[in-house]
Write a protein that holds these residues in place. Sequence first.
Motif, PDB file in Angstrom:
ATOM      1  N   LYS A  58      45.134  73.183   4.339  1.00 45.06           N
ATOM      2  CA  LYS A  58      45.794  72.945   3.048  1.00 45.06           C
ATOM      3  C   LYS A  58      46.206  71.478   3.015  1.00 45.06           C
ATOM      4  CE  LYS A  58      47.583  77.627   2.570  1.00 45.06           C
ATOM      5  NZ  LYS A  58      46.689  78.122   1.586  1.00 45.06           N
ATOM      6  N   ASN A  59      46.124  70.876   1.850  1.00 46.21           N
ATOM      7  CA  ASN A  59      46.420  69.445   1.803  1.00 46.21           C
ATOM      8  C   ASN A  59      47.420  69.061   0.714  1.00 46.21           C
ATOM      9  OD1 ASN A  59      44.876  69.683  -0.469  1.00 46.21           O
ATOM     10  ND2 ASN A  59      43.139  68.535   0.319  1.00 46.21           N
ATOM     11  N   HIS A  60      48.143  70.009   0.176  1.00 47.76           N
ATOM     12  CA  HIS A  60      49.132  69.690  -0.846  1.00 47.76           C
ATOM     13  C   HIS A  60      50.395  70.510  -0.620  1.00 47.76           C
ATOM     14  CE1 HIS A  60      51.071  69.894  -4.860  1.00 47.76           C
ATOM     15  NE2 HIS A  60      50.768  68.608  -4.846  1.00 47.76           N
ATOM     16  N   LEU A  61      51.491  69.828  -0.441  1.00 49.84           N
ATOM     17  CA  LEU A  61      52.779  70.474  -0.244  1.00 49.84           C
ATOM     18  C   LEU A  61      53.797  69.761  -1.127  1.00 49.84           C
ATOM     19  CD1 LEU A  61      54.789  72.339   1.332  1.00 49.84           C
ATOM     20  CD2 LEU A  61      54.962  70.496   3.009  1.00 49.84           C
ATOM     21  N   MET A  62      54.529  70.520  -1.914  1.00 47.48           N
ATOM     22  CA  MET A  62      55.564  69.930  -2.753  1.00 47.48           C
ATOM     23  C   MET A  62      56.923  70.360  -2.210  1.00 47.48           C
ATOM     24  SD  MET A  62      56.238  70.154  -6.847  1.00 47.48           S
ATOM     25  CE  MET A  62      54.650  69.444  -7.207  1.00 47.48           C
ATOM     26  N   ILE A  63      57.787  69.380  -2.049  1.00 47.96           N
ATOM     27  CA  ILE A  63      59.135  69.620  -1.553  1.00 47.96           C
ATOM     28  C   ILE A  63      60.102  69.179  -2.636  1.00 47.96           C
ATOM     29  CG2 ILE A  63      60.810  69.046   0.236  1.00 47.96           C
ATOM     30  CD1 ILE A  63      58.250  68.251   1.941  1.00 47.96           C
ATOM     31  N   ALA A  64      61.019  70.043  -3.002  1.00 51.69           N
ATOM     32  CA  ALA A  64      62.019  69.711  -4.012  1.00 51.69           C
ATOM     33  C   ALA A  64      63.399  69.747  -3.373  1.00 51.69           C
ATOM     34  CB  ALA A  64      61.949  70.697  -5.171  1.00 51.69           C
ATOM     35  N   ILE A  65      64.185  68.731  -3.682  1.00 52.15           N
ATOM     36  CA  ILE A  65      65.548  68.622  -3.169  1.00 52.15           C
ATOM     37  C   ILE A  65      66.484  68.693  -4.370  1.00 52.15           C
ATOM     38  CG2 ILE A  65      67.143  67.248  -1.767  1.00 52.15           C
ATOM     39  CD1 ILE A  65      64.538  67.910  -0.287  1.00 52.15           C
TER      40      ILE A  65
END
Length: 102
Positions: A58-65
Amino acid sequence: IDVRFLPNPFYIEELRSKTGNDREVYDYVIKASQTQDYIRHIKAMLDYVFMQYRMQNKNHLMIAIGCTGGQHRSVSIANWLYRHYSDQYQCFISHRDARVGS
């Protein structure tokens, strides 16, 4: 990732109008012992997640703070994470709620 429990610069008069993009706010948030401890936990979790993503190609990771106002704590933590991981991964950062020009 919820950071609302971290020390809040909003309650410091000289920091209130600034954001986590400003050195004074960033330092206030990042240098707090609670923040240092939390960053260790976040980093451990994200290191694990990145490893799992690699193993599954997998090559897409979204992190929300998130924090209460989106100006101080979340911006500071997102900036720390961006600086920490951007030399290993292709990273992009966006501060949805932070005032422009800070």
